[in-house]
Enzyme design. Structure first.
Site, mmCIF file in Angstrom:
data_model
loop_
_atom_site.group_PDB
_atom_site.id
_atom_site.type_symbol
_atom_site.label_atom_id
_atom_site.label_comp_id
_atom_site.label_asym_id
_atom_site.label_seq_id
_atom_site.Cartn_x
_atom_site.Cartn_y
_atom_site.Cartn_z
ATOM 1 N N ALA A 18 -29.944 23.368 -5.043
ATOM 2 C CA ALA A 18 -30.836 24.077 -5.629
ATOM 3 C C ALA A 18 -30.813 24.146 -7.180
ATOM 4 C CB ALA A 18 -31.059 25.205 -4.951
ATOM 5 N N ARG A 38 -14.937 24.927 -11.195
ATOM 6 C CA ARG A 38 -13.500 25.684 -11.004
ATOM 7 C C ARG A 38 -12.493 24.607 -11.076
ATOM 8 N NH1 ARG A 38 -13.353 29.860 -6.192
ATOM 9 N NH2 ARG A 38 -15.359 28.890 -5.672
ATOM 10 N N GLU A 140 -30.591 24.814 2.651
ATOM 11 C CA GLU A 140 -31.775 24.257 2.549
ATOM 12 C C GLU A 140 -32.789 24.614 3.991
ATOM 13 O OE1 GLU A 140 -33.657 21.555 0.797
ATOM 14 O OE2 GLU A 140 -34.926 22.234 2.396
ATOM 15 N N ASP A 169 -34.317 23.461 -1.242
ATOM 16 C CA ASP A 169 -33.391 23.314 -2.650
ATOM 17 C C ASP A 169 -33.918 22.701 -3.770
ATOM 18 O OD1 ASP A 169 -31.008 24.119 -1.242
ATOM 19 O OD2 ASP A 169 -30.351 22.209 -0.432
ATOM 20 N N GLY A 248 -55.272 19.044 4.511
ATOM 21 C CA GLY A 248 -56.516 19.564 3.985
ATOM 22 C C GLY A 248 -57.650 19.494 4.824
#
Ligand code: CAO
Length: 416
Positions: A18, A38, A140, A169, A248
């Site tokens: 994300a 890290r 997710e 994400d 739609g």
């Protein structure tokens, strides 16, 4: 060619998908994105689902192009000191740690704002601040369930279904990028930074707004006429899963083409747009349907929409998905072949437009990745390889004024 975001320095404290999707977009457009990782391990996706031993996984390379990598242990005092220096010089900090992680590290919003009042602090969390689930860590598919996508996706006789598209994400990352750019424009006016927060649940729901529309229509009238459940099936008091129906007002469905018996993707999506009914009848060789009262209007067609789809499938039986679309496009009918990842990867149009690009990488050789889906008249975003872990540590530290000896000392205490 100079890029619009050149000169904007971003501390990229993101991982997995994300956050990295957001900062990758900003890097494509010229921002100087420094990914803080890290020491020793880095972003977990460097190791996830590897296809080449000892080389960064595609999961990482496809979300971290155009960035620099700085290794820094921000829990060590020496690491915190480096981060503070970086914060004082940066325009934006983006993070998507679990709830409270940044505070526990000693970098609350108040502290960050004190260190650099002009800096924008952008966060992704699973749920928004104050939500009754705001302590949850989220991936997710969790977000797709929490944001209304799963309950409305799939077939009515099957379970809630997850979409392959990264609605939780990458979609959240795109929302965050819009928030950051808005806050940067705001800062031009006020001189102040601000906190920008986007939750994955909210971002999924934002894309599911037509289903929230349908919930209200259902409560008012008791049915949804564009869903396959109408008029023969039953509605409960919640929006049902509609299979492949159009979201739609245009009925549509995935229809079989020549070869479907052996090729699971020999299908097209066919849309029956109201005003295209006449060209559809002509394309199908059914001119008698044009003025037939049982077919003439969308309302009249709906009770036997699946019989119409069956007729279209009979017409498609001797046509491949590509041949069918080539005929239907001449009649201005909105449709597309169901394309596989293999077909998309090799699509010459997508290569030419830069939507799919091949990028050389120091360890992997070259790999395919997505390029910017946003096209500009004055700029073509160029995609460069993702960085190796710590590739730019010395460069970034030197730019902050650290000497070779300082850098050696930081390495000795494993802060970088
Ligand atoms: N130096 C030192 N420590 C570091 C560090 C660094 N450079 N970078 C991260 N850390 C530490 C964090 O401070 C945190 O420490 P504490 O928990 O001890 O305070 C720790 O690493 C773990 O962070 P995390 O909670 O973010 O990681 P996780 O693997 O447990 O959870 C995820 C991953 C994605 C579930 C969680 O980060 C999350 O919910 N993020 C918000 C929602 C989100 O973005 N999810 C989408 C991810 S994409 O599918």
């Amino acid at each position: 060619m100079s890029k619009p975001l050149e000169g904007i320095k971003i501390i990229d404290f993101t991982h997995v998908q994300a956050g990295p999707a957001c900062t990758q977009l900003l890097a494509w457009f010229g921002a100087d994105v420094i990914k803080v990782e890290r020491p020793g391990s880095g972003d977990v996706t460097r190791n996830q689902l590897r296809d080449i031993p000892d080389a960064d996984a595609l999961y990482f390379t496809m979300l971290n192009s155009n960035k620099k990598s700085l290794t820094l242990d921000t829990k060590k005092p020496e690491g915190k000191e480096v981060l503070e220096k970086l914060i004082r010089e940066s325009d934006v900090l983006v993070e998507n740690f679990g709830p409270g992680a940044l505070d526990r590290m000693g970098f609350s919003w108040e502290r960050l704002n004190e260190l650099n009042p002009k800096m924008i602090v952008a966060s992704v969390k699973g749920f928004s601040d104050g939500h009754h689930y705001d302590d949850l860590k989220v991936y997710e598919n969790v977000a797709q369930c929490a944001g209304g996508a799963a309950s409305t996706t799939g077939f009515w006789d099957g379970p809630p279904t997850i979409s392959a598209a990264a609605l939780g994400d990458s979609n959240t990352g795109m929302h965050l990028a819009i928030g950051i750019l808005t806050a940067l424009l705001g800062r031009d006016k006020t001189g102040k930074g601000q906190k920008v927060a986007v939750s994955m649940q909210d971002s999924v729901l934002n894309l599911c707004r037509v289903k929230l529309r349908d919930q209200q229509r259902l409560e008012r009238v008791g049915y949804l006429e564009e869903y396959p459940q109408y008029p023969h099936g039953e509605f409960s008091d919640v929006v049902p899963r509609g299979g492949n129906a159009g979201g739609g007002g245009q009925p549509g469905w995935v229809l079989k083409c020549k070869g479907w018996e052996t090729d699971p993707n020999a299908y097209i999506y066919f849309t029956i747009q109201g005003h295209a009914w006449e060209p559809i009848c002509k394309a199908l060789g059914k001119p008698e349907w044009i003025d037939d009262p049982a077919y003439k209007t969308a309302e009249a067609r709906q009770p036997h929409i699946f019989e119409i789809f069956k007729t279209i499938e009979a017409w498609l039986a001797d046509k491949t998905k590509f041949e069918a679309v080539d005929i239907l496009r001449k009649f201005d009918i909105p449709c597309a072949p169901v394309l596989t990842m293999k077909e998309l990867a090799n699509d010459p149009s997508l290569r030419a437009s830069g939507t799919i690009v091949e990028v050389p990488h120091k360890k992997r050789g070259s790999y395919l990745t997505v390029g910017s889906p946003i096209k500009f008249s004055d700029m073509k975003p160029e995609v460069t390889a993702s960085p190796l872990l710590g590739e730019h540590t010395d460069e970034v530290l030197a730019s902050l004024g650290y000497s070779q000896q300082d850098i050696f000392n930081l390495r000795e205490v494993k802060a970088v």
